[in-house]
Design a protein around this motif. Structure first.
Motif, mmCIF file in Angstrom:
data_model
loop_
_atom_site.group_PDB
_atom_site.id
_atom_site.type_symbol
_atom_site.label_atom_id
_atom_site.label_comp_id
_atom_site.label_asym_id
_atom_site.label_seq_id
_atom_site.Cartn_x
_atom_site.Cartn_y
_atom_site.Cartn_z
ATOM 1 N N UNK A 31 3.366 0.419 0.691
ATOM 2 C CA UNK A 31 2.740 -0.744 0.064
ATOM 3 C C UNK A 31 3.391 -2.050 0.528
ATOM 4 N N UNK A 32 4.714 -2.059 0.628
ATOM 5 C CA UNK A 32 5.422 -3.276 1.038
ATOM 6 C C UNK A 32 5.021 -3.669 2.460
ATOM 7 N N UNK A 33 5.010 -2.688 3.353
ATOM 8 C CA UNK A 33 4.632 -2.953 4.738
ATOM 9 C C UNK A 33 3.201 -3.466 4.825
ATOM 10 N N UNK A 34 2.296 -2.820 4.108
ATOM 11 C CA UNK A 34 0.892 -3.223 4.154
ATOM 12 C C UNK A 34 0.693 -4.626 3.576
ATOM 13 N N UNK A 92 -1.490 -15.636 -0.559
ATOM 14 C CA UNK A 92 -0.652 -16.436 -1.436
ATOM 15 C C UNK A 92 -0.285 -15.750 -2.741
ATOM 16 N N UNK A 93 -0.609 -14.455 -2.867
ATOM 17 C CA UNK A 93 -0.285 -13.703 -4.081
ATOM 18 C C UNK A 93 1.123 -13.126 -3.939
ATOM 19 N N UNK A 94 1.945 -13.362 -4.944
ATOM 20 C CA UNK A 94 3.318 -12.868 -4.955
ATOM 21 C C UNK A 94 3.342 -11.452 -5.532
ATOM 22 N N UNK A 95 4.080 -10.565 -4.866
ATOM 23 C CA UNK A 95 4.185 -9.165 -5.273
ATOM 24 C C UNK A 95 5.641 -8.753 -5.368
ATOM 25 N N UNK A 96 5.929 -7.873 -6.321
ATOM 26 C CA UNK A 96 7.207 -7.193 -6.401
ATOM 27 C C UNK A 96 6.924 -5.700 -6.349
ATOM 28 N N UNK A 97 7.624 -4.999 -5.473
ATOM 29 C CA UNK A 97 7.458 -3.555 -5.330
ATOM 30 C C UNK A 97 8.746 -2.915 -5.837
ATOM 31 N N UNK A 98 8.600 -1.929 -6.730
ATOM 32 C CA UNK A 98 9.747 -1.355 -7.402
ATOM 33 C C UNK A 98 9.567 0.159 -7.530
ATOM 34 N N UNK A 99 10.581 0.918 -7.107
ATOM 35 C CA UNK A 99 10.570 2.363 -7.335
ATOM 36 C C UNK A 99 11.194 2.599 -8.709
ATOM 37 N N UNK A 100 10.442 3.283 -9.570
ATOM 38 C CA UNK A 100 10.910 3.575 -10.917
ATOM 39 C C UNK A 100 11.699 4.872 -10.878
ATOM 40 N N UNK A 101 12.885 4.840 -11.441
ATOM 41 C CA UNK A 101 13.729 6.028 -11.460
ATOM 42 C C UNK A 101 13.650 6.712 -12.798
ATOM 43 N N UNK A 131 10.138 6.249 -2.737
ATOM 44 C CA UNK A 131 10.507 5.247 -1.737
ATOM 45 C C UNK A 131 9.455 5.161 -0.635
ATOM 46 N N UNK A 132 8.845 6.289 -0.291
ATOM 47 C CA UNK A 132 7.791 6.285 0.730
ATOM 48 C C UNK A 132 6.606 5.414 0.296
ATOM 49 N N UNK A 133 6.208 5.527 -0.988
ATOM 50 C CA UNK A 133 5.119 4.677 -1.499
ATOM 51 C C UNK A 133 5.522 3.210 -1.445
ATOM 52 N N UNK A 134 6.748 2.914 -1.842
ATOM 53 C CA UNK A 134 7.233 1.535 -1.810
ATOM 54 C C UNK A 134 7.178 0.992 -0.388
ATOM 55 N N UNK A 135 7.658 1.788 0.571
ATOM 56 C CA UNK A 135 7.641 1.370 1.978
ATOM 57 C C UNK A 135 6.211 1.096 2.445
ATOM 58 N N UNK A 144 -6.903 -5.356 0.100
ATOM 59 C CA UNK A 144 -6.292 -4.537 -0.945
ATOM 60 C C UNK A 144 -6.859 -3.115 -0.945
ATOM 61 N N UNK A 145 -8.120 -2.961 -0.535
ATOM 62 C CA UNK A 145 -8.692 -1.619 -0.416
ATOM 63 C C UNK A 145 -7.902 -0.820 0.617
ATOM 64 N N UNK A 146 -7.584 -1.440 1.730
ATOM 65 C CA UNK A 146 -6.827 -0.780 2.791
ATOM 66 C C UNK A 146 -5.344 -0.662 2.446
ATOM 67 N N UNK A 147 -4.741 -1.762 1.981
ATOM 68 C CA UNK A 147 -3.290 -1.797 1.755
ATOM 69 C C UNK A 147 -2.856 -1.012 0.523
ATOM 70 N N UNK A 148 -3.669 -1.048 -0.538
ATOM 71 C CA UNK A 148 -3.254 -0.469 -1.818
ATOM 72 C C UNK A 148 -4.197 0.602 -2.346
ATOM 73 N N UNK A 149 -5.125 1.045 -1.519
ATOM 74 C CA UNK A 149 -6.122 2.034 -1.936
ATOM 75 C C UNK A 149 -6.955 1.531 -3.119
ATOM 76 N N UNK A 150 -7.171 0.222 -3.182
ATOM 77 C CA UNK A 150 -7.971 -0.360 -4.268
ATOM 78 C C UNK A 150 -9.414 0.116 -4.170
ATOM 79 N N UNK A 151 -10.051 0.223 -5.325
ATOM 80 C CA UNK A 151 -11.464 0.589 -5.388
ATOM 81 C C UNK A 151 -12.221 -0.548 -6.060
#
Length: 139
Positions: A99-102, A130-139, A93-97, A23-30
């Protein structure tokens, strides 16, 4: 419940440290805090932990953006989840792409990122832990 705070607490069944690094790598988690079972001021009851769990994560706190999540290896070597997803709302959309890819690396895509009636980009996946994620671009 004024002032109540709900925070996800994820059990990783012996893979917490690996998940935190992912998650540190994929989502910039600290990672804000990490304590191993062996470092606890009060040892767990005998036979509570599987053999070799002394060096596993008893408790960790980490941030993704402004969100605080907590994690542990738990007291079992296997974890299974159902009926819950973590949802990430992003601005572009770039952020969504990204995070989703990672997150889907080593995981399973349930719904590829696509335009929906509520968002220019939405997708669902289960990551390698095994963690389920939903990625959503907020308009």
């Amino acid at each position: 419940m004024p002032g109540a705070l709900i925070q996800p607490y994820i059990m990783f069944g012996g893979r917490c440290e690996e998940a935190l690094e992912f998650y540190r790598t994929a989502l910039d988690a600290q990672i804000d805090m990490l304590m191993r079972f062996k470092d606890s001021p009060e040892p767990p009851p005998a036979d509570m932990l599987p053999s070799g769990f002394d060096n596993k994560v008893m408790h960790a706190s980490f941030r993704i953006g402004d969100n605080v999540l907590m994690a542990s290896d738990g007291c079992e070597e296997v974890q299974q989840y159902s009926g819950i997803s973590l949802s990430i709302s992003v601005a572009t959309e770039d952020e969504a792409d990204r995070f989703f890819t990672a997150l889907s690396d080593g995981g399973q895509v349930q719904m590829p990122l696509a335009k929906t009636f509520w968002s220019p980009r939405f997708g669902m996946l289960t990551d390698r832990f095994g963690i389920s994620w939903m990625i959503n671009v907020v308009v």
